[in-house]
Write a protein that holds these residues in place. Structure first.
Motif, mmCIF file in Angstrom:
data_model
loop_
_atom_site.group_PDB
_atom_site.id
_atom_site.type_symbol
_atom_site.label_atom_id
_atom_site.label_comp_id
_atom_site.label_asym_id
_atom_site.label_seq_id
_atom_site.Cartn_x
_atom_site.Cartn_y
_atom_site.Cartn_z
ATOM 1 N N LEU A 162 0.825 -1.207 0.000
ATOM 2 C CA LEU A 162 0.000 0.000 0.000
ATOM 3 C C LEU A 162 0.857 1.253 0.000
ATOM 4 C CD1 LEU A 162 -2.648 -1.088 2.672
ATOM 5 C CD2 LEU A 162 -2.870 -1.184 0.175
ATOM 6 N N SER A 163 0.277 2.331 -0.493
ATOM 7 C CA SER A 163 0.982 3.616 -0.519
ATOM 8 C C SER A 163 1.192 4.124 0.894
ATOM 9 C CB SER A 163 0.194 4.630 -1.346
ATOM 10 O OG SER A 163 -1.135 4.747 -0.847
ATOM 11 N N ASN A 164 2.116 5.065 1.043
ATOM 12 C CA ASN A 164 2.475 5.541 2.380
ATOM 13 C C ASN A 164 1.416 6.435 3.019
ATOM 14 O OD1 ASN A 164 2.842 7.812 0.815
ATOM 15 N ND2 ASN A 164 5.078 7.673 0.830
ATOM 16 N N ASP A 165 0.288 6.630 2.342
ATOM 17 C CA ASP A 165 -0.805 7.382 2.964
ATOM 18 C C ASP A 165 -1.889 6.439 3.516
ATOM 19 O OD1 ASP A 165 -1.911 6.466 0.629
ATOM 20 O OD2 ASP A 165 -2.376 8.432 -0.211
ATOM 21 N N PHE A 166 -1.537 5.162 3.668
ATOM 22 C CA PHE A 166 -2.496 4.198 4.231
ATOM 23 C C PHE A 166 -2.941 4.661 5.611
ATOM 24 C CE2 PHE A 166 -2.824 0.418 7.100
ATOM 25 C CZ PHE A 166 -4.101 0.039 6.722
ATOM 26 N N ALA A 173 -6.383 3.886 1.336
ATOM 27 C CA ALA A 173 -5.081 4.196 0.739
ATOM 28 C C ALA A 173 -5.339 4.633 -0.695
ATOM 29 C CB ALA A 173 -4.147 2.998 0.769
ATOM 30 N N SER A 174 -4.449 5.467 -1.222
ATOM 31 C CA SER A 174 -4.667 6.004 -2.573
ATOM 32 C C SER A 174 -4.011 5.165 -3.656
ATOM 33 C CB SER A 174 -4.142 7.438 -2.649
ATOM 34 O OG SER A 174 -2.738 7.471 -2.445
ATOM 35 N N ALA A 175 -3.207 4.199 -3.287
ATOM 36 C CA ALA A 175 -2.540 3.371 -4.306
ATOM 37 C C ALA A 175 -2.121 2.038 -3.712
ATOM 38 C CB ALA A 175 -1.308 4.093 -4.866
ATOM 39 N N THR A 176 -2.029 1.057 -4.556
ATOM 40 C CA THR A 176 -1.561 -0.265 -4.141
ATOM 41 C C THR A 176 -0.884 -0.940 -5.323
ATOM 42 O OG1 THR A 176 -2.216 -2.386 -3.163
ATOM 43 C CG2 THR A 176 -3.727 -1.409 -4.750
ATOM 44 N N ILE A 177 -0.087 -1.942 -5.023
ATOM 45 C CA ILE A 177 0.630 -2.678 -6.069
ATOM 46 C C ILE A 177 0.290 -4.156 -5.951
ATOM 47 C CG2 ILE A 177 2.876 -3.355 -6.998
ATOM 48 C CD1 ILE A 177 4.027 -0.781 -5.893
ATOM 49 N N GLY A 178 -0.248 -4.717 -7.023
ATOM 50 C CA GLY A 178 -0.439 -6.151 -7.113
ATOM 51 C C GLY A 178 0.658 -6.755 -7.973
ATOM 52 N N ALA A 486 6.891 8.587 -15.612
ATOM 53 C CA ALA A 486 5.762 9.023 -14.786
ATOM 54 C C ALA A 486 5.413 7.961 -13.751
ATOM 55 C CB ALA A 486 4.553 9.319 -15.674
ATOM 56 N N THR A 487 5.471 6.698 -14.151
ATOM 57 C CA THR A 487 5.180 5.616 -13.210
ATOM 58 C C THR A 487 6.233 5.536 -12.118
ATOM 59 O OG1 THR A 487 4.088 4.362 -14.977
ATOM 60 C CG2 THR A 487 4.731 3.153 -12.999
ATOM 61 N N LEU A 488 7.506 5.644 -12.502
ATOM 62 C CA LEU A 488 8.574 5.610 -11.506
ATOM 63 C C LEU A 488 8.448 6.767 -10.523
ATOM 64 C CD1 LEU A 488 11.650 4.637 -13.727
ATOM 65 C CD2 LEU A 488 10.518 3.216 -12.018
ATOM 66 N N ASN A 489 8.127 7.943 -11.037
ATOM 67 C CA ASN A 489 7.949 9.096 -10.149
ATOM 68 C C ASN A 489 6.771 8.884 -9.204
ATOM 69 O OD1 ASN A 489 10.119 10.401 -11.320
ATOM 70 N ND2 ASN A 489 8.873 11.595 -12.727
ATOM 71 N N PHE A 490 5.707 8.288 -9.732
ATOM 72 C CA PHE A 490 4.541 8.004 -8.893
ATOM 73 C C PHE A 490 4.903 7.010 -7.789
ATOM 74 C CE2 PHE A 490 0.843 5.350 -7.908
ATOM 75 C CZ PHE A 490 -0.070 6.313 -7.503
ATOM 76 N N LEU A 491 5.630 5.952 -8.155
ATOM 77 C CA LEU A 491 6.037 4.957 -7.155
ATOM 78 C C LEU A 491 6.925 5.585 -6.086
ATOM 79 C CD1 LEU A 491 6.816 1.889 -9.461
ATOM 80 C CD2 LEU A 491 4.842 2.198 -7.955
ATOM 81 N N GLU A 493 6.937 8.681 -5.167
ATOM 82 C CA GLU A 493 6.147 9.604 -4.344
ATOM 83 C C GLU A 493 5.228 8.858 -3.387
ATOM 84 O OE1 GLU A 493 2.491 12.819 -4.903
ATOM 85 O OE2 GLU A 493 3.557 12.028 -6.659
ATOM 86 N N LYS A 494 4.563 7.808 -3.871
ATOM 87 C CA LYS A 494 3.531 7.147 -3.081
ATOM 88 C C LYS A 494 4.043 6.009 -2.202
ATOM 89 C CE LYS A 494 -0.199 9.370 -4.290
ATOM 90 N NZ LYS A 494 -1.053 10.061 -3.281
ATOM 91 N N PHE A 495 5.175 5.432 -2.571
ATOM 92 C CA PHE A 495 5.651 4.272 -1.827
ATOM 93 C C PHE A 495 7.002 4.509 -1.182
ATOM 94 C CE2 PHE A 495 2.565 2.743 -4.809
ATOM 95 C CZ PHE A 495 1.853 1.817 -4.094
ATOM 96 N N GLN A 496 7.454 5.763 -1.160
ATOM 97 C CA GLN A 496 8.729 6.065 -0.534
ATOM 98 C C GLN A 496 8.603 5.946 0.979
ATOM 99 O OE1 GLN A 496 9.865 10.051 -1.350
ATOM 100 N NE2 GLN A 496 8.061 10.960 -0.409
#
Length: 844
Positions: A162-166, A173-178, A486-491, A493-496
């Motif tokens: 999950l993203s770091n805003d969980f 959460a605003s994002a997740t990775i399957g 854009a995807t790498l930047n999103f990852l 930002e959201k999963f740092q």
């Protein structure tokens, strides 16, 4: 050395048998054209890391550890975004996407994982299939789903996706990775953004994109295959944009330079031949086309244009003096072949100096560029003159259109007057001007000592957003839509996390030794500053942390550890074989195999590092910790590998520069000793290049351009290309000086040769400068620096070199007011024998 005999033999073939020469070159072109079909591409960063110890260790890790690193599997990431990806509808989007991918047999899906699956199985522990989990989520109420999410709030396997805003309380959460795992031979287990220019997952992940698009929701397919596809596309798109732009600029300036349709077509065809020969060689030799190779066509165009303009311009001068076709071409090639040979020799030296680099792509670039320059010499030194003779004979026999045949820079022209500026300075204050030029060059060189060196994956990635003016281009020139950056930047930002990354220590040792785990444990004590730590112990993951974690969960395993822990610190140091056996029989097996090789002869330890630590600090500290192990340990990871490549880039730049400059000086000294009996001319010849190199390096710092995988070659390249201008000036000056006093010889040199050089400079500067349109920013930087190096070389050759030649002439000749006799000529020889004596402002 009787080099004139070889030149006369070549002159004879060009003039007397032009048809045979043309046919021979066309046959060779057809041979090299076959090689074009064998050209393969290679992109990304892996090509630069070959044979680097840290990268070898990283590859060993990928081969030896964990199911995610298995050689026959690869993974695809499904990145889901939304207001709340843990809401019921969003969970169903992810589950259905994974189900549809699993149903496609050609996608070879072996397993899937996601936060949605964990929530579904919490709702219904009996739901072990995706179909059953979809049913479980569909039956659940929003309240039940929120409860299931909160139950997993302390589960790292859940929160790690999950993203770091969980938010535990709101279960959002605003994002997740399957993750979807595929059985793909040769995939190497890569699951992230690959660095290679090709991937066995490319077709699978491109097809997965189409499947996921049918599900709904905001889900992005990402992985090494997608990245590899964009690595390849950015090369193709850059070539489609840069090449036509370069052609347009080149044609425009060639029209100005030639002012004749037949000469324009002939020069353009010769340039095309040089490209075909060079890239045909690329395919025949099995050298892959990398991003660096994009710079080869403009470089060949630069030298080819120069040779073509000089050949046609010199021939026109001799025709203007009243010579016939055969005599004019013989006189022109008699001089030009020598000048072209010197230019080719020095340019090849400049490119081949890159063979000293430890980076394979830079070595390949040097080889291909050098071979291309040799091909260019043959095509423009032999084929073009022969074709010109053949065409001009046809023009006399048939009413072919012939336009202006006047040479560039002729006496009385405005261009000729502008070019005389360096002669005027040389006539009145040569020493002072030369001293000022050298002082300014030394200052630029000193200023350049702080130029940075960088190497990052971003150098090879397409832009996050394609500039608007490029988006307006029609097909097929319009660039693709790129998503990787854009995807790498999103990852990021959201999963740092608060950590900035990691350093991995790869340790080859017999892991069943009693002290093996204690060594790993002790290595983490008193960590360096860049490492994340708590209570003076490094934050790390290793087989030790897996043992400790399993001991906390499993009482029986905990008792086994305690029985074999002699000092009571929670780390077993006896009967490690039994400890591993029990660990690998537990649910922690997969986790353990991420850090312990199956043959138990190697391990890896992953240390977290601070976000604000520099690449140099992380690398230095990682190597320091690796030294704490009892031999055989290597610090690795992307940061360490990239730092090693960055160091090699700087070494390559310095070594190539030293070799190119030294070898060029030696070559020119020997050549002028053989040709003119004046070896000191070789030193004078390199003076403008030293000035150009210093100013190029200074400009790099001024513009904030670092030495990187592309610009590492720029200094040696400046020597290779820039020497062209000074060689033509010096070679022409030696001819004119035999017949005229010093300043008349200089004046005729800069008006004649300078005119051709000006045309060549403008054409090649704009032709190479179009690299700024490339989708790779580093390639644009390379284009800017290469264009500047040509401008600096031209200016130095036309304005600094005349003063240097005046100073040199004062030491080499007692009386500057009379023509100069050369040591290789006996007093009784006719000084014009076997040589061309221009009677009007000519050009080489």
């Amino acid at each position: 050395m009787d080099y004139q005999r070889l030149i006369d033999w070549t002159d004879e073939r060009i003039v007397e048998r032009p048809g045979r020469v043309i046919v021979a070159f066309l046959l060779l072109t057809s041979v090299f054209a076959v090689g074009l079909g064998n050209v393969s591409t290679e992109a990304g960063t892996e090509q630069f890391a070959s044979d680097i110890p840290a990268n070898d260790a990283l590859e060993a890790i990928n081969d030896e550890f964990g199911s995610s690193f298995a050689a026959d599997t690869g993974s695809t990431q499904l990145i889901q975004r939304g207001d709340n990806v843990l809401a019921k509808d969003q969970l169903l989007y992810m589950l259905r996407a994974q189900e549809r991918l699993q149903e496609k047999e050609d996608l070879r899906v072996s397993s899937t994982s996601s936060a949605a699956r964990i929530v579904a199985q919490t709702l219904d522990p009996e739901a072990t299939t995706l179909e059953g989990q979809i049913d479980a989520v569909e039956r659940a109420t929003p309240t039940q789903i929120r409860s299931a999410v909160r139950q997993n709030a302390d589960n790292p396997g859940f929160t790690g996706t999950l993203s770091n805003d969980f938010n535990r309380r709101s279960a959002s959460a605003s994002a997740t990775i399957g993750v979807v795992t595929h059985e793909v031979p040769g995939a190497g287990g890569g699951g992230g953004a690959g660095q290679s220019g090709s991937s066995p997952l490319t077709d699978i992940q491109l097809q997965s994109e189409r499947v996921v698009d049918t599900v709904g929701g905001d889900i992005t397919v990402f992985g090494s295959g997608i990245t590899a596809a964009e690595f390849s596309n950015v090369i193709t798109d850059s070539l489609l944009i840069v090449t036509p732009a370069a052609v347009l600029f080149i044609i425009f300036f060639l029209v100005v330079a030639y002012r004749d349709l037949l000469d324009l077509l002939l020069g353009s065809f010769a340039l095309l031949m040089a490209i075909v020969w060079t890239f045909g060689f690329l395919g025949l030799a099995g050298i892959p086309f990398s991003q660096m190779m994009i710079a080869v066509p403009p470089l060949l165009l630069a030298v080819g244009i120069d040779f073509g303009i000089h050949a046609v311009n010199r021939y026109r001068e001799d025709r203007q003096d009243g010579l016939g076709i055969d005599e004019a071409m013989t006189e022109a090639t008699d001089q030009l072949l020598v000048a072209f040979f010197i230019v080719t020799g020095t340019t090849v030296i400049g490119f081949l100096s890159n063979l000293a680099s430890d980076l394979p792509p830079i070595r390949d670039f040097g080889i291909v560029a050098a071979v291309g320059i040799v091909f260019t010499f043959l095509i423009f030194g032999v084929f073009l003159p022969a074709a010109k003779v053949w065409l001009d004979r046809k023009a006399e026999a048939y009413p072919l259109p012939v336009f202006s045949q006047s040479p560039l820079g002729a006496e009385g022209s405005r261009l000729g007057e502008v070019l005389r500026g360096g002669v005027v300075v040389a006539k009145y204050t040569p020493v002072l001007f030369l001293v000022l030029a050298l002082v300014a060059s030394a200052g630029a060189g000193w200023y350049a000592t702080d130029v940075d060196t960088t190497f990052t994956q971003e150098d090879f990635l397409p832009p996050e957003e394609v500039p608007g003016y490029l988006q307006q281009l029609p097909e097929p020139f319009a660039p693709s839509d790129y998503s990787v950056v854009a995807t790498l930047n999103f990852l990021e930002e959201k999963f740092q996390t608060t950590q900035g990354g990691s350093v991995t220590v790869y340790y080859e040792t017999r892991m069943e030794r009693d002290t093996a785990l204690e060594e790993i444990h002790r290595a983490g004590e008193d960590p360096p500053e860049s490492f994340v730590s708590e209570d003076r112990r490094a934050d790390s993951e290793s087989i030790v942390t897996v043992v400790q974690s399993q001991a906390e969960r499993d009482p029986e395993f905990r008792r086994l550890v305690q029985r074999n822990d002699r000092n009571g610190n929670g780390v077993p140091d006896d009967n490690l074989g039994k400890v591993y056996d029990r660990l690998l029989e537990s649910p922690a097996r997969d986790q353990a195999l991420n850090y312990l090789a199956e043959d138990r002869r190697s391990t890896r330890v992953v240390y977290s590092v601070s976000a604000d630590a520099s690449q140099s600090e992380v690398t230095e500290d990682g190597r320091m910790v690796a030294d704490r192990f009892r031999g055989g340990a290597v610090a690795t990871g992307n940061t360490v590998v990239f730092k090693a490549v960055s160091d090699l880039i700087f070494e390559s730049a310095v070594t190539s520069l030293a070799l190119a400059l030294g070898a060029t000086v030696v070559f020119l000294i020997v050549i002028y000793w053989i040709l003119e009996g004046l070896p000191s001319l070789g030193v004078v010849n390199t003076l403008p290049i030293a000035v150009a190199v210093a100013f190029v390096a200074g400009t790099m710092r001024l513009l904030g351009i670092s030495f990187n995988a592309f610009t590492a070659t720029i200094l040696s390249l400046t020597i290779g290309l820039g020497i062209d201008y000074s060689v033509h000036v010096v070679h022409r000056f030696t001819d004119e000086r035999r017949e005229h006093d010093l300043f008349t010889a200089l004046d005729r040199t800069v008006r004649g040769t300078g005119g051709a050089l000006a045309g060549s400079m403008l054409t090649t500067t704009f032709g190479i400068g179009v690299l700024v349109l490339s989708l790779l920013s580093v390639l644009g930087q390379f284009g800017v620096l290469t264009a500047l190096s040509i401008v600096y070389s031209f200016v130095a050759s036309l304005f600094v070199l005349p003063s240097a030649l005046v100073v040199w002439d004062r030491f080499a000749n007692d009386d500057p007011s009379v023509p100069m006799g050369y040591p290789n000529e006996s007093p009784t020889d006719d000084p014009t024998a076997g040589r061309t004596v221009a009677t009007d402002g000519g050009s080489e």
